[in-house]
Motif scaffolding. Structure first.
Motif, PDB file in Angstrom:
ATOM      1  N   ARG A  95       0.848  -1.180   0.000  1.00  4.27           N
ATOM      2  CA  ARG A  95       0.000   0.000   0.000  1.00  4.27           C
ATOM      3  C   ARG A  95       0.890   1.238   0.000  1.00  4.27           C
ATOM      4  O   ARG A  95       1.915   1.268   0.703  1.00  4.27           O
ATOM      5  CB  ARG A  95      -0.908   0.024   1.234  1.00  4.27           C
TER       6      ARG A  95
ATOM      7  N   HIS B 120      -0.836   0.455  -9.865  1.00  6.34           N
ATOM      8  CA  HIS B 120      -1.514  -0.500  -8.960  1.00  6.34           C
ATOM      9  C   HIS B 120      -2.097  -1.690  -9.735  1.00  6.34           C
ATOM     10  O   HIS B 120      -3.305  -1.936  -9.710  1.00  6.34           O
ATOM     11  CB  HIS B 120      -2.609   0.225  -8.152  1.00  6.34           C
TER      12      HIS B 120
ATOM     13  N   SER C 273      -1.856  -7.340  -9.060  1.00  6.72           N
ATOM     14  CA  SER C 273      -2.697  -8.553  -9.130  1.00  6.72           C
ATOM     15  C   SER C 273      -3.454  -8.636 -10.458  1.00  6.72           C
ATOM     16  O   SER C 273      -4.326  -9.493 -10.621  1.00  6.72           O
ATOM     17  CB  SER C 273      -3.703  -8.570  -7.971  1.00  6.72           C
TER      18      SER C 273
HETATM   19  C1  DGY Z   1      -5.352  -5.924  -3.081  1.00  6.02           C
HETATM   20  O1  DGY Z   1      -5.991  -6.939  -3.379  1.00  6.02           O
HETATM   21  O2  DGY Z   1      -5.339  -5.467  -1.946  1.00  6.02           O
HETATM   22  C2  DGY Z   1      -4.550  -5.272  -4.157  1.00  6.02           C
HETATM   23  O3  DGY Z   1      -4.003  -4.072  -3.824  1.00  6.02           O
HETATM   24  C3  DGY Z   1      -5.306  -5.231  -5.459  1.00  6.02           C
HETATM   25  O4  DGY Z   1      -5.147  -6.517  -5.921  1.00  6.02           O
END
Ligand code: DGY
Length: 325
Positions: free
Chosen positions: A239, A285, A288
């Motif tokens: 983060r 960001h 994922s």
């Molecule tokens: C999360 O899942 O917390 C990521 O930052 C986004 O995949």
């Protein structure tokens, strides 16, 4: 019997929509841009379920606007956008999506690490600029990754997936975490525990995998940049607010560290202008963001919602004490 009404603040992916539609009446925010807050507050009024992204604050304001709400299902593992205590107070279940994104996120942390060490972004710019004059001995020389020391801050699922990938690069792996891993895990991942100061002093690459908590906010500050090697790189896929960006910019300017690769930012989508420099790799960001993983995350959030509506406890509940039954 009427199906429970759900607001999804994103159009999600088809498999997740199929899960939801069997059991719920879903109103989707179909537009590509994020919904304005007023729209969310208006649309959530009559809803029992909310499927939301990490860009949506689930706080007192939203809960106040949603008197019928029973579940807020985050499509993310990090849930610093959710005021879990406020949800619990109002009997609203909060859920996240742990587990399904660990390897994809670790892959991307490695992508960033390699890109900044080997100056890939600068190389890409040169190769496509039309100004490349050909091979040269000292052109865009970077730093080796293999054989170096990888320091992992936060040794949960994603931190461990990061460690697992290091063995192919013959790296030494050190980690720090509030809770030390078991001897078996340390052995399996060939990872050695260090306290934070020792890790900062020893690592060539530091990859951050902590959640955002009061104790991790601003963890990478001026004092900690001072403790890092001048040759070290910082990688952050956790983060943004875990890193004090002004302090990072100052550390880069004063060459206290060699570079950084960041997927997350203090005030997304704003990127500190001081980070736009050649020795910083920037990504919006997306750690994922593989189709497979984002689809799994959306499906997991959908499953959490329907599980609650079927009277069972969602697998990824963050506040079991909130369950109304
Ligand atoms: C999360 O899942 O917390 C990521 O930052 C986004 O995949």
């Amino acid at each position: 019997m009427a199906k429970p009404k759900v607001l999804a603040t994103h159009r999600l992916f088809e498999p997740a929509r199929r899960i939801l539609q069997k059991h719920c009446e879903v109103e989707y925010w179909e537009k590509p841009e994020r919904p304005p807050r007023e729209e969310v507050l208006r649309r959530v009024k009559d809803k029992e379920g909310l499927v939301c992204l990490l860009t949506e604050k689930v706080n007192d304001d939203l809960l106040e606007a949603a008197p019928k709400l029973r579940i807020a299902a985050n499509v993310a593992v990090g849930f610093d956008n959710i005021d879990v205590a406020a949800c619990t107070k109002r009997g609203v279940v909060a859920t996240n999506t742990p587990g399904v994104l660990d390897d994809t996120t670790a892959d991307f942390a490695w992508t960033l690490l390699m890109a900044v060490a080997r100056r890939l972004v600068e190389g890409d710019a040169l190769a496509r600029s039309g100004n490349w004059k050909g091979w040269d001995l000292d052109q865009l020389v970077g730093t080796d990754v293999w054989g170096k020391t990888l320091g992992i801050v936060g040794f949960g699922r994603i931190g461990r997936a990061m460690a697992r990938r290091a063995s192919g690069f013959q790296m030494k792996v050190i980690y720090t975490d509030a809770v030390r891993a078991s001897a078996e895990v340390e052995k399996e991942l060939r990872a050695e525990y260090r306290d934070m100061n020792a890790l900062l002093a020893e690592a060539d690459f530091i990859s951050v995998h902590t959640p955002l908590l009061p104790e991790t906010r601003g963890l990478f500050n001026a004092a900690n940049f001072e403790k890092m090697k001048r040759t070290a790189f910082l990688i952050n896929t956790s983060r943004g607010p875990v890193v004090d960006e002004a302090a990072l910019v100052a550390a880069l300017e004063k060459r206290k560290i060699s570079g950084a690769a960041l997927d997350v930012f203090e005030k997304e989508p704003i990127v500190h202008p001081g980070l736009r420099r050649p020795n910083v790799v920037l990504a919006p960001h997306i750690a994922s963001a593989s189709l497979e993983t984002r689809t799994k995350m959306a499906c997991m959030a959908a499953e959490n919602v329907i599980t609650l509506f079927e009277g069972r406890q969602p697998a990824n509940i963050l506040n079991p004490e909130a369950r109304k039954g």
